[in-house]
Write an enzyme that holds these catalytic residues in place. Structure first.
Site, short mmCIF file in Angstrom:
data_model
loop_
_atom_site.label_atom_id
_atom_site.label_comp_id
_atom_site.label_asym_id
_atom_site.label_seq_id
_atom_site.Cartn_x
_atom_site.Cartn_y
_atom_site.Cartn_z
N ASP A 181 -0.80 -2.41 -9.70
CA ASP A 181 -1.57 -3.63 -9.52
C ASP A 181 -1.67 -4.43 -10.80
O ASP A 181 -2.13 -3.92 -11.84
CB ASP A 181 -2.99 -3.30 -9.03
CG ASP A 181 -2.99 -2.66 -7.67
OD1 ASP A 181 -1.99 -2.79 -6.94
OD2 ASP A 181 -3.99 -2.01 -7.31
N GLU B 68 0.82 -1.22 0.00
CA GLU B 68 0.00 0.00 0.00
C GLU B 68 0.85 1.27 0.00
O GLU B 68 0.37 2.33 0.36
CB GLU B 68 -0.99 0.01 1.17
CG GLU B 68 -2.02 -1.09 1.11
CD GLU B 68 -2.86 -1.05 -0.17
OE1 GLU B 68 -3.07 0.05 -0.71
OE2 GLU B 68 -3.28 -2.13 -0.63
#
Length: 680
Positions: A214, A124
């Site tokens: 991602d 993150e």
């Protein structure tokens, strides 16, 4: 004309033990076709990070995909990056666990791919400089963060085409800034426009176009599977890059070895901008967005980004006490890990998986199944420590200044809070590894403003038939019925919660929280008598007239055996007229719509009159929770749901079945509740 090095990386992760269908969908739509495509182009160099649990699941259940990875790795196409094996936010776990998790993934990559990773994917993108000594100790030489990390720390946007070096306690680490422009371009732009975006990163003769994002964008995000694979965007992009005379694909490690750094850097404790927004309180989030709009996009991007920002990731522990409690239960066992066996230690590492601890526009903490998994790992640890005799411990688990009573029987792990009314905040079965007290209260969220004050939806779209829209938009469909469902709880949804009113409790006023509370016991602190496991509060009864208050005392003594908890409560007040009492329970079930309460389903609401025994049959755990009370009461209950935002709109998420036993009394009340776990 200057050439540019394309440093392309993909990050793949699924929550540990996520729903099988969700993982299978990601594999089928994204991971499988991605590597099937890339194996056709072994000359294309790129980087990969995959969380250890997901990587091993692919190895065991999808060996063809794994073999494609091995081929590309052996060929020199893939550069592997490390991280925590179970994808924890590294700054949220102790140093010893950081090193253990990184070394575990390092060992896995060494065993199966014969590589020793020198780079690290930062989960993150949560950055704290205190991480550096641990990363260096694990052999890590460089990491990747967003360009936002640099811009918000005052660095020049025109100098994001390489890497910087930072340090902590004389330990050096290189940091690469991921370009936001490229994250929004790939794979959404046309091939030509995507390639042009890469070329725009060429500032000098040794510039790098840096993207690490991602992997799920390549097939799992809306519309991307058709776009990336059926319409062959990925093949076209790879071929165009390989054919370009101005672009060379390269690994982060090799670029760093042949290139000087752009200088020294010291970064704020930060993540990406949206994470900073999500970690704020709702009113702060709304104010931050309004401030951005007032200063304007141009000013914000050029100047304001250094000063206008949200909170830090750890604010989620402040925003959600449920997250804080689970996190601190993890820390409790981490500090005592030297006594854990191998399996319990592995459960501790699984418990550190990041997804359950925070919430943005995806489920996270709001998803009960993620919390179920986390509590299963927690209960696996507790089970390894349970003995025949019941143990008691008094300590401030969640660091809020108030003690908890921690009880471990042969079959049950239970915790009671002095801060929250002597209430039960954990009720876990060591037999089935399930916490029925895994509840989440209804609270205000910034995105609820879109329900209460809906605006015209704006979707970031494209008129170009050769491009698709990104997922970054505000195009949410608002269900007007949701407005009536935005009810916010004024106390945590624990069990053994006491309410007092001068009006009768009904199903409707309990569901809507419209009953009039005249006591101060449901959300106030109690004193704990450690010798008797007894909680007591000298409070009061408060009526309409501010001066018409009456002293009141509530004492709660808990007794325990292997599978039962008994509460003996005594209440006395100087108010001599009739009062109404409600003992509230909130139990989480995996399938609340299937649980029977005295053979009845909750459905739109549960009403049982003159009831002194409630049998809850749970289909998921194959257990019966039986509550026996020493007098007849009325029982009212309903399924409590939270309103959560997702990329497609708003979701009603069932969190628990909330119910009360209610009766009336005058002046004094003595009750005995026995909660017992039985086999179906």
């Amino acid at each position: 004309m200057n050439k540019v090095s394309l440093l392309l990386g993909v990050h793949m992760h699924q929550p540990v033990d996520n729903f099988g269908d969700a993982v299978d969908e990601a594999i089928e739509l994204c991971y499988k076709p991605f590597f099937e495509t890339m194996v056709k182009y072994p000359d294309f160099k790129f980087s990969v990070h995959c969380s250890g649990w997901l990587l091993d699941k692919i190895r065991v259940e999808h060996p063809v995909i794994f073999e494609n990875m091995r081929f590309l790795s052996a060929n020199g196409s893939i550069e592997w990056l490390s991280a925590g094996y179970y994808e924890p936010v590294l700054s949220a776990i102790p140093s010893k666990d950081r090193r253990a998790q990184i070394n575990k993934l390092n060992a896995y990559l060494q065993k199966h791919f014969k590589v020793k990773p020198k780079g690290l994917w930062l989960t993150e993108r949560v950055w704290e400089s205190a991480l550096i000594p641990d990363l260096v100790a694990c052999g890590i030489e460089y990491g990747v963060v967003d360009d936002y990390h640099f811009l918000s720390s005052g660095y020049d946007a025109s100098k994001m085409d390489g890497y910087y070096v930072t340090e902590e306690s004389a330990h050096d680490l290189a940091l690469f800034p991921i370009a936001q422009s490229l994250r929004y371009a790939l794979p959404f732009y046309s091939v030509k426009r995507a390639v042009d975006s890469i070329l725009e990163c060429s500032k000098n003769e040794n510039s790098a176009a840096i993207i690490f994002d991602d992997g799920e964008k390549f097939g799992l995000w809306p519309e991307t599977h058709e776009w990336v694979y059926e319409k062959k965007w990925l093949e076209g992009f790879v071929e165009a890059v390989l054919a370009s005379e101005r672009i060379q694909t390269e690994h982060y490690g090799s670029y760093m070895k042949r290139s000087r750094s752009l200088g020294v850097a010291y970064l704020n404790n930060t993540s990406y901008f949206e994470m900073g927004e999500w970690s704020l309180k709702p009113e702060q989030t709304i104010a931050l967005e309004e401030l951005k709009q007032k200063v304007g996009e141009d000013y914000f991007n050029k100047v304001g980004v250094s000063f206008i920002k949200g909170g830090i990731w750890k604010n989620f522990f402040i925003k959600y006490h449920e997250s804080n409690y689970l996190h601190k239960r993890m820390l409790y066992h981490s500090l005592k890990q030297d006594v854990l066996d191998k399996n319990a230690l592995e459960s501790l590492y699984k418990l550190q998986t990041n997804d359950v601890f925070w919430h943005g526009v995806f489920g996270g903490l709001y998803l009960p199944n993620l919390r179920d998994n986390a509590y299963r790992y927690l209960l696996e640890i507790e089970k390894s420590k349970a003995k025949k005799e019941t143990s008691f411990e008094v300590l401030d688990i969640d660091k809020d200044g108030y003690d908890e009573l921690k009880v471990l029987t042969q079959n049950v792990s239970a915790v009671f809070s002095t801060k929250f009314g002597g209430q039960m905040v954990e009720f876990g079965s060591l037999d089935v590894l399930f916490n029925w007290q895994n509840t989440l209260m209804r609270r205000e969220e910034a995105y609820h403003d879109k329900i209460l004050r809906p605006k015209e939806s704006v979707l970031e779209s494209t008129n170009n038939l050769e491009e698709i829209a990104t997922i970054h938009h505000d195009g949410l469909v608002v269900d007007e019925a949701l407005k009536a469902e935005l009810i916010y709880d004024w106390h945590p949804k624990n069990s053994f919660v006491e309410h007092f009113s001068d009006e009768e409790f009904t199903l409707q006023n309990f569901k809507s929280l419209s009953f009039r509370e005249v006591g101060d016991f449901a959300n106030q602190a109690f004193d704990l008598n450690k010798k008797k496991n007894a909680f007591v509060r000298n409070g009061g009864i408060f009526l309409d007239n501010a001066y018409a208050s009456f002293d009141a005392t509530l004492s709660k003594e808990y007794l325990f055996d292997a599978k039962a908890i008994t509460l003996n409560s005594k209440f006395q007040t100087g108010y001599e007229k009739k009062l109404y009492f409600a003992q509230e329970f909130n139990f989480h079930f995996a399938h609340p719509d299937k649980v029977t309460f005295n053979s009845k389903l909750v459905e739109d609401g549960l009403s049982l009159l003159d009831c002194d025994e409630l049998r809850m049959e749970d289909d998921f755990t194959r257990k019966i929770l039986k509550i026996k009370v020493n007098q007849k009461c009325n029982v009212y209950g309903f399924v409590l749901k939270t309103i959560s935002q997702s990329e497609s709109g708003f979701d009603r998420v069932a969190q628990c079945v909330s119910f009360i036993f209610t009766t009336s009394f005058e002046s004094k009340l003595t009750l005995k509740f026995t909660l017992e776990i039985l086999d179906v």
